[in-house]
Write an enzyme that holds these catalytic residues in place. Structure first.
Site, PDB file in Angstrom:
ATOM      1  N   GLU A   1       0.899  -1.169   0.000  1.00 44.08           N
ATOM      2  CA  GLU A   1       0.000   0.000   0.000  1.00 44.08           C
ATOM      3  C   GLU A   1       0.923   1.200   0.000  1.00 44.08           C
ATOM      4  O   GLU A   1       1.530   1.541   1.009  1.00 44.08           O
ATOM      5  CB  GLU A   1      -0.889  -0.071   1.247  1.00 44.08           C
ATOM      6  CG  GLU A   1      -2.159   0.723   1.112  1.00 44.08           C
ATOM      7  CD  GLU A   1      -2.039   2.049   1.800  1.00 44.08           C
ATOM      8  OE1 GLU A   1      -1.637   3.018   1.101  1.00 44.08           O
ATOM      9  OE2 GLU A   1      -2.316   2.120   2.996  1.00 44.08           O
TER      10      GLU A   1
ATOM     11  N   CYS B   1      -1.904   8.664   3.033  1.00 43.51           N
ATOM     12  CA  CYS B   1      -1.687   8.283   1.630  1.00 43.51           C
ATOM     13  C   CYS B   1      -2.889   8.641   0.768  1.00 43.51           C
ATOM     14  O   CYS B   1      -2.776   8.715  -0.442  1.00 43.51           O
ATOM     15  CB  CYS B   1      -1.468   6.779   1.494  1.00 43.51           C
ATOM     16  SG  CYS B   1      -0.125   6.179   2.467  1.00 43.51           S
TER      17      CYS B   1
END
Ligand code: SIN
Length: 475
Positions: free
Chosen positions: A249, A283
């Site tokens: 990720e 993120c």
């Protein structure tokens, strides 16, 4: 550390020795305590123990595992206030966000406790009369994870919960900035009855050593990483030698689009939540704002007003919604990106100042163009650059013009456009008229260089299971 009622949560703090790691409060630079540092040999020993423990764990039923995980979930919620304080102290995010993260992190334990019971195999119609064909799902073995400082609990439970529910053991190296939350969560797992050596926390400042060790160890079957695309590439290269399963990720460059038919007040609310959550350090934070010409001025004005009302300060103080950046490096990067944008012609509409310590004013930039450097890079700080656009086709091109493909957001009331744009955006996740989309029930993850694999939802469990085909002959 004051005001933590469940002191066993802090049993991980050690006296200072030459090899202990200081944990520092980013809001004031004070040392909160020390955690042990593990060298390579110590980590190898822990991996061996996790390997042994996994064998018995895999033999338990999904229900037995679920019962422990449900207790663990409840303990996180019962200790929400203490965990939130620990998180704010070591990470800096406002207390309300920390409370939210504890609940978000706990939700993965509850979700995967149940989902583990549904690791179904299949019976497949046979093409040959004397055979029967079936599949079973089995845990991959020992899973390892390297987790970031921006979500000190949720990024651990989002990986540990499916791993343990599937019957794996789990070795995690939390970020060196936020180890206390990791140890506190592990202590609660112990209190919930999780057998020893199934959830192992290792702490070290030697990220290179631990990355190599996890990737190259033949005793670890799976590695899950949340962090930068650069480090993800290195871990993938290192994992090639042992042909390890990987979940990555990685970085993002989320576009946030406001069409001319959008509800502007809703878009402003979503923009604040998406951009300034955790001071811009996620993120999935909106990284660049594309606003249609017809509503640009209205959106910019309302957004600037909302930003000017955000209170900056120590996350433990009432009403604070912007905490400190994690460290000096993060502050320097934010300053550099802002200066470059201004040099390239951007105007500071609000904010723009680096404050004392690790604080940075939430900032809106207008007169930004798609080619400006701040639009091309993941900011990971509290700056919102606003770019004008006038037609949907060129907007889609600009939104997709990046190596990243994690989250994206757009605001529109036109149902045809909603489907058209959602399908055209080259991203793993799309928020439509919503700025915060994370939930345990939906698959979180990216495309392109934002990563591989999904976390949360039923897909999150698949990452920790192998499918075995069994052929029964001579029937
Ligand atoms: C992240 O920043 O990687 C996680 C954000 C989230 O789960 O919402």
């Amino acid at each position: 550390m004051e005001n933590i009622s469940n002191m066993s949560l802090l049993s991980c703090l050690v006296e200072q020795t030459a090899s202990s790691i200081p944990v520092v409060n980013p809001a004031n630079g004070q040392t909160l305590g020390f955690v042990a540092t593990h060298d390579k040999l110590a980590i190898e020993n822990k991996i061996q123990k996790a390997k042994t423990a996994q064998k018995s764990w895999a033999k338990t039923t999904a229900k037995q595992r679920a019962d422990i995980m449900q207790r663990w979930y409840q303990l996180l919620m019962d200790n929400q206030e203490d965990l939130a304080r620990i998180m704010t102290l070591e990470q800096g995010k406002p207390l309300a966000e920390s409370r939210g993260e504890v609940a978000y992190g706990a939700s993965f334990l509850q979700w995967f406790a149940e989902e583990g019971k549904r690791a179904y195999g299949e019976t497949i119609p046979t093409p040959l009369a004397d055979r029967r064909i079936m599949t079973i799902r089995q845990p991959v073995g020992v899973a390892a994870a390297i987790t970031p400082w921006n979500f000190p609990i949720a990024m651990i439970t989002r990986k540990a919960a499916p791993a343990l529910a599937a019957g794996c053991s789990f070795v995690v190296k939390p970020a060196v900035q936020t180890p206390l939350s990791a140890y506190a969560v592990a202590e609660l797992a112990r209190q919930a009855g999780l057998p020893d050596d199934l959830l192992v926390v290792v702490t070290t400042e030697d990220a290179v050593m631990v990355g190599e060790l996890f990737c190259q160890s033949p005793d670890i079957q799976k590695i899950s990483f949340t962090g930068s695309t650069n480090v993800g590439r290195i871990l993938m290269r290192q994992s090639a030698e042992t042909v390890k399963r990987v979940s990555m990720e990685l970085g993002g460059n989320a576009p946030f689009v406001v069409f001319d038919d959008a509800d502007i007040d809703l878009a402003v609310k979503g923009a604040i939540a998406s951009k300034f959550r955790n001071a811009g350090q996620t993120c999935v934070c909106a990284n660049r704002f594309y606003v249609h010409d017809a509503v640009y001025d209205e959106f910019a004005e309302k957004f600037a007003k909302a930003v000017s009302e955000l209170k900056i300060g120590d996350g433990l103080e009432d009403g604070v919604s912007i905490g400190p950046l994690i460290d000096d490096k993060a502050k320097e990067k934010t300053q550099r990106l802002l200066q470059d944008a201004v040099n390239e012609g951007a105007t500071i509409a609000v904010g723009g100042k680096a404050l004392e310590g690790q604080f940075f004013e939430p900032t809106i930039l207008t007169n930004v163009s798609h080619t400006n450097s701040i639009v091309q890079e993941e900011i990971f700080g509290p700056i919102a650059p606003l770019i004008r656009f006038s037609d949907e086709a060129s907007l889609i091109e600009m939104a997709n013009d990046t190596i990243y493909g994690l989250a994206s957001y757009f605001y529109s009331k036109d149902i045809n456009r909603i489907f058209r744009v959602a399908e055209a955006l080259d991203y793993g996740m799309v928020g439509v008229n919503e700025g915060v989309i994370s939930t345990e029930v939906a698959p979180f993850g990216g495309v392109k260089q934002s990563g591989i694999g999904r976390e949360g939802a039923s897909q999150g469990l698949d990452e920790y299971l192998n499918t075995k085909y069994i052929c029964l002959g001579g029937m």
